[in-house]
Design a protein around this motif. Structure first.
Motif, PDB file in Angstrom:
ATOM      1  N   UNK A   1       8.786  20.846  36.712  1.00  0.00           N
ATOM      2  CA  UNK A   1       7.579  20.492  37.453  1.00  0.00           C
ATOM      3  C   UNK A   1       7.970  20.011  38.842  1.00  0.00           C
ATOM      4  N   UNK A   2       7.189  20.415  39.826  1.00  0.00           N
ATOM      5  CA  UNK A   2       7.444  20.020  41.205  1.00  0.00           C
ATOM      6  C   UNK A   2       7.135  18.533  41.386  1.00  0.00           C
ATOM      7  N   UNK A   3       8.022  17.840  42.102  1.00  0.00           N
ATOM      8  CA  UNK A   3       7.856  16.401  42.269  1.00  0.00           C
ATOM      9  C   UNK A   3       7.273  16.006  43.615  1.00  0.00           C
ATOM     10  N   UNK A   4       7.708  16.653  44.678  1.00  0.00           N
ATOM     11  CA  UNK A   4       7.220  16.258  45.998  1.00  0.00           C
ATOM     12  C   UNK A   4       5.887  16.950  46.293  1.00  0.00           C
ATOM     13  N   UNK A   5       5.182  16.420  47.261  1.00  0.00           N
ATOM     14  CA  UNK A   5       3.897  16.980  47.660  1.00  0.00           C
ATOM     15  C   UNK A   5       4.078  18.421  48.145  1.00  0.00           C
ATOM     16  N   UNK A   6       5.134  18.630  48.917  1.00  0.00           N
ATOM     17  CA  UNK A   6       5.421  19.960  49.452  1.00  0.00           C
ATOM     18  C   UNK A   6       5.712  20.959  48.318  1.00  0.00           C
ATOM     19  N   UNK A   7       6.489  20.534  47.347  1.00  0.00           N
ATOM     20  CA  UNK A   7       6.843  21.415  46.235  1.00  0.00           C
ATOM     21  C   UNK A   7       5.621  21.744  45.380  1.00  0.00           C
ATOM     22  N   UNK A   8       4.710  20.779  45.211  1.00  0.00           N
ATOM     23  CA  UNK A   8       3.482  21.043  44.454  1.00  0.00           C
ATOM     24  C   UNK A   8       2.629  22.084  45.168  1.00  0.00           C
ATOM     25  N   UNK A   9       2.543  21.949  46.491  1.00  0.00           N
ATOM     26  CA  UNK A   9       1.765  22.918  47.268  1.00  0.00           C
ATOM     27  C   UNK A   9       2.382  24.309  47.166  1.00  0.00           C
ATOM     28  N   UNK A  10       3.707  24.401  47.280  1.00  0.00           N
ATOM     29  CA  UNK A  10       4.384  25.699  47.184  1.00  0.00           C
ATOM     30  C   UNK A  10       4.156  26.324  45.803  1.00  0.00           C
ATOM     31  N   UNK A  11       4.130  25.499  44.773  1.00  0.00           N
ATOM     32  CA  UNK A  11       3.885  26.003  43.419  1.00  0.00           C
ATOM     33  C   UNK A  11       2.464  26.558  43.309  1.00  0.00           C
ATOM     34  N   UNK A  12       1.494  25.862  43.900  1.00  0.00           N
ATOM     35  CA  UNK A  12       0.103  26.357  43.910  1.00  0.00           C
ATOM     36  C   UNK A  12       0.018  27.679  44.652  1.00  0.00           C
ATOM     37  N   UNK A  13       0.653  27.765  45.815  1.00  0.00           N
ATOM     38  CA  UNK A  13       0.615  28.992  46.607  1.00  0.00           C
ATOM     39  C   UNK A  13       1.268  30.153  45.858  1.00  0.00           C
ATOM     40  N   UNK A  14       2.381  29.869  45.213  1.00  0.00           N
ATOM     41  CA  UNK A  14       3.093  30.913  44.473  1.00  0.00           C
ATOM     42  C   UNK A  14       2.229  31.460  43.339  1.00  0.00           C
ATOM     43  N   UNK A  15       1.527  30.576  42.649  1.00  0.00           N
ATOM     44  CA  UNK A  15       0.666  31.011  41.547  1.00  0.00           C
ATOM     45  C   UNK A  15      -0.490  31.861  42.061  1.00  0.00           C
ATOM     46  N   UNK A  16      -1.097  31.440  43.178  1.00  0.00           N
ATOM     47  CA  UNK A  16      -2.194  32.205  43.772  1.00  0.00           C
ATOM     48  C   UNK A  16      -1.717  33.599  44.153  1.00  0.00           C
ATOM     49  N   UNK A  17      -0.566  33.670  44.786  1.00  0.00           N
ATOM     50  CA  UNK A  17      -0.006  34.966  45.199  1.00  0.00           C
ATOM     51  C   UNK A  17       0.343  35.831  43.995  1.00  0.00           C
ATOM     52  N   UNK A  18       0.872  35.214  42.943  1.00  0.00           N
ATOM     53  CA  UNK A  18       1.253  35.958  41.750  1.00  0.00           C
ATOM     54  C   UNK A  18       0.034  36.641  41.123  1.00  0.00           C
TER      55      UNK A  18
END
Length: 88
Positions: A1-18
């Motif tokens: 699981x992403x811990x930092x705010x930036x990593x959480x955002x990147x995870x959201x973006x990656x899922x949307x793109x996927x």
């Protein structure tokens, strides 16, 4: 699981793109299957018609990096080769 705010955002973006890319890949496969179906029935006119519809769709998806440009070119080349063999 992403811990930092930036990593959480990147995870959201990656899922949307996927999800978006999966949908686009599915659409391209449908167009390709239509061409193959027309080739298998032996109808040259229908195959050419479906190929002309499929070609810009594949190019557009390749421009968006859903498919690589080389894979798109290879798909178009192989299908075109099969359509030309029908005419002969």
């Amino acid at each position: 699981m992403a811990n930092s705010k930036q990593a959480r955002k990147r995870a959201r973006q990656a899922e949307t793109r996927r999800v978006l890319k999966a949908s686009q890949r599915s659409m391209v496969r449908t167009y390709i299957k239509r061409v193959i179906k027309a080739i298998n029935t032996g109808d040259h006119g229908k195959a050419m018609e479906e190929f002309k519809v499929m070609q810009p769709v594949v190019d557009r998806i390749a421009d968006k990096d859903v498919l690589s440009k080389k894979k798109a070119a290879r798909l178009k080349s192989r299908l075109n080769k099969r359509i030309k063999a029908l005419a002969a």
